[in-house]
Design an enzyme around this catalytic site. Structure first.
Site: not given
Ligand code: PLP
Ligand code: FES
Lengths: 127, 390
Positions: B73, B182, B202-203, B240, B329
């Site tokens: 994607g 999505q 995206s598959a 390919t 985090c």
């Molecule tokens: C909205 C959206 N666009 C693009 C992608 C990227 O797709 P891909 O993981 O096939 O590169 C994602 C997936 O994470 C996505 O959620």
């Molecule tokens: S990465 Fe945010 S407290 Fe550890």
């Protein structure tokens, strides 16, 4: 990504909680990601008699908080100040590189508490 | 392994058994190169044609030749933006997108600014993640060559008014690309009805394999290829073909189309059960994104005040539950999710975000298990938080 030790301290944190009658409270905020650690201490004869912590942060932040309280509990304030972030990380069998900054936090909270305690007692002595 | 409860279908989905069965021969005995003229090659070529038609059907494209298979994607997003920008650079160098795009679009737009001298407008969104159509129209300039706005957001499930955006784009004679990674398989995606010029799929988000995507390019739309090489994909994407991957994508698209009505009905019910249960049983839980039919059927996203997302994820993981978070985090960059910040949220609140995303095979029992465990997990972490007072 975390060692078993980190996971153990995260799941079963030692000395977690707040302390109503603490002699001093240390607090630091993490400038990197915005987390907060607080430590609460009871101090007697210049030794850390009891310690508790509360943490708003990631798994590493919780685990390092837990570990640092274990490392300083019962120690003199001077010795407690010597506990470094590297020691904390080592005691946890290491932290992922992206999480090293979290161990600063725990050690800094201890420092903050001790420094506050000392400047408070100086003020009292002057009175 | 103990039973796992997988609630991260927006990240990726398991390969459907039927998809795998279709793919298997092309990973073993059917190994011909689709470009070869002898029998093995022609068989492979024929197979790709059939897969292309299935993807065509999923989005109701007029002609299967409007589908270009890519390696992800992400690659399809790159091809759409860079391909159109290069083709039209003499006409203008302005692109319009939104602040809450996936990084595949956002970072590509930033690349266009940084390296190729394009100017990009990042439209703000409201508290539920919707762009403002008037804002969009006002930001169109004489040198605008492309509008790229995602059909549905991967974090908060907001479904944009794609048809209205397409009309505005058409009025101003600007190409319109939408990332439907999505949306496909979750809601009806009909490129003719929507009136879009380019659309990304995206598959692996629809129970197909990872590492294969597609870009729909309406007949007549100018596009400069970004992967130069052989004559594959009618010279628009050299290399390919990922034969087994494309076969799997085709089967996944066919199943997604067939299952859509039933899946939608089931997931909307589960989604709304999760939302109302959390709101009833957990205090200070803020739903991110809209409610009702403007929200993806498989998406739930909450912020739990006073706590941090990685801690939530780790605790859930112990209980066998997989989910995701937009917390700083967990991000690697140590920045909270740009999507949550764009909704107007503070760093602190974004910290406590949890995304629960459902799949077609998610069961009510699994949802009940999650809902049974979640309040305890949130409470356990809140009890550790300096920001929380009982
Ligand atoms: C909205 C959206 N666009 C693009 C992608 C990227 O797709 P891909 O993981 O096939 O590169 C994602 C997936 O994470 C996505 O959620
Ligand atoms: S990465 Fe945010 S407290 Fe550890």
């Amino acid at each position: 990504m975390y060692s078993d030790k980190v996971m153990d301290h995260f799941q079963n944190p030692r000395n977690v909680g707040k302390m109503e009658d603490a002699d001093i409270i240390g607090e630091v905020g993490n400038p990197t990601c915005g987390d907060i650690i607080k430590v609460y201490m009871k101090i007697e004869d210049d030794h850390i008699k009891d310690i508790k912590f509360s943490t708003f942060g990631c798994g590493a932040a919780v685990a390092t908080s837990s570990m640092v309280t274990e490392l300083v509990k019962g120690k003199s304030l001077d010795d407690a100040l010597k506990v470094s972030k590297d020691q904390v990380a080592e005691a946890l069998d290491g932290l992922p590189p992206a999480k090293m900054h979290c161990s600063n936090l725990a050690a800094d909270a201890i420092k903050d508490a001790i420094e506050k305690y000392r400047s408070d007692s100086e003020e009292k002595d002057e009175e | 392994m103990d039973k796992r409860y997988y609630f991260d279908h927006a990240a990726t989905t398991p390969i459907d058994e039927k998809v795998f069965q279709e793919m298997e021969p092309f990973l073993t005995e059917e190994f011909g190169n689709p470009s070869s003229i002898y029998q093995e090659g022609q068989k492979a070529n024929q197979t790709i044609m059939e897969a292309r038609e299935k993807v065509q059907d999923l989005i109701n494209a007029e002609d299967s030749r409007e589908i270009i298979f890519t390696g992800s994607g992400t690659e399809a997003d790159n091809l759409a933006i860079k391909g159109v920008a290069m083709a039209l650079k003499d006409k203008g160098k302005h692109i319009i997108t939104s602040e809450i795009e996936h990084h595949a679009v956002l970072h590509t737009c930033e690349f266009m600014e940084k390296h190729l001298g394009f100017d990009v407008t990042y439209l703000e969104v409201d508290g539920d993640g919707f762009i403002d159509l008037e804002d969009l129209e006002n930001s169109i300039r004489d040198d605008t060559i492309l509008i790229t706005i995602m059909m549905a957001n991967n974090e908060i499930g907001t479904i944009q008014p794609v048809k209205e955006i397409a009309e505005i784009a058409k009025d101003h004679e600007v190409y319109f690309h939408t990332d439907a990674v999505q949306a496909a398989g979750q809601i009806e995606v009909d490129v003719q009805e929507l009136g879009v010029d380019l659309l990304t799929l995206s598959a692996h988000k629809i129970n197909g394999p990872k590492g294969v995507g597609a870009l729909y390019v309406k007949k007549g739309v100018k596009l400069i290829p970004q992967m130069n090489g052989g004559a594959q994909e009618r010279k628009r994407r050299g290399g390919t073909e990922n034969l087994a991957g494309i076969v799997g994508f085709g089967k996944a698209a066919e199943l997604a189309r067939k299952r859509l009505p039933e899946k939608q009905k089931k997931l909307i019910k589960l989604r709304d059960k999760i939302i109302s249960n959390i709101e009833e049983n957990i205090s200070k839980a803020i739903l991110n994104g809209p409610r009702g039919d403007k929200r993806l059927p498989n998406n739930v996203n909450f912020c739990f005040r006073y706590i941090e997302g990685e801690s939530i994820l780790l605790n859930l993981d112990f209980l066998g539950i997989a989910a995701s978070s937009g917390s700083a985090c967990t991000s690697g960059s140590l920045e909270p999710s740009h999507v949550l910040l764009s909704l107007g949220m503070s760093h602190e609140v974004a910290h406590g975000s949890l995304r629960i995303s459902l799949g077609y095979n998610t069961t009510e029992e699994e949802v009940d298990y999650l809902l049974d465990k979640l309040p305890g997990v949130i409470q356990k972490i809140r009890d550790m938080s300096p920001l929380y007072d009982g």
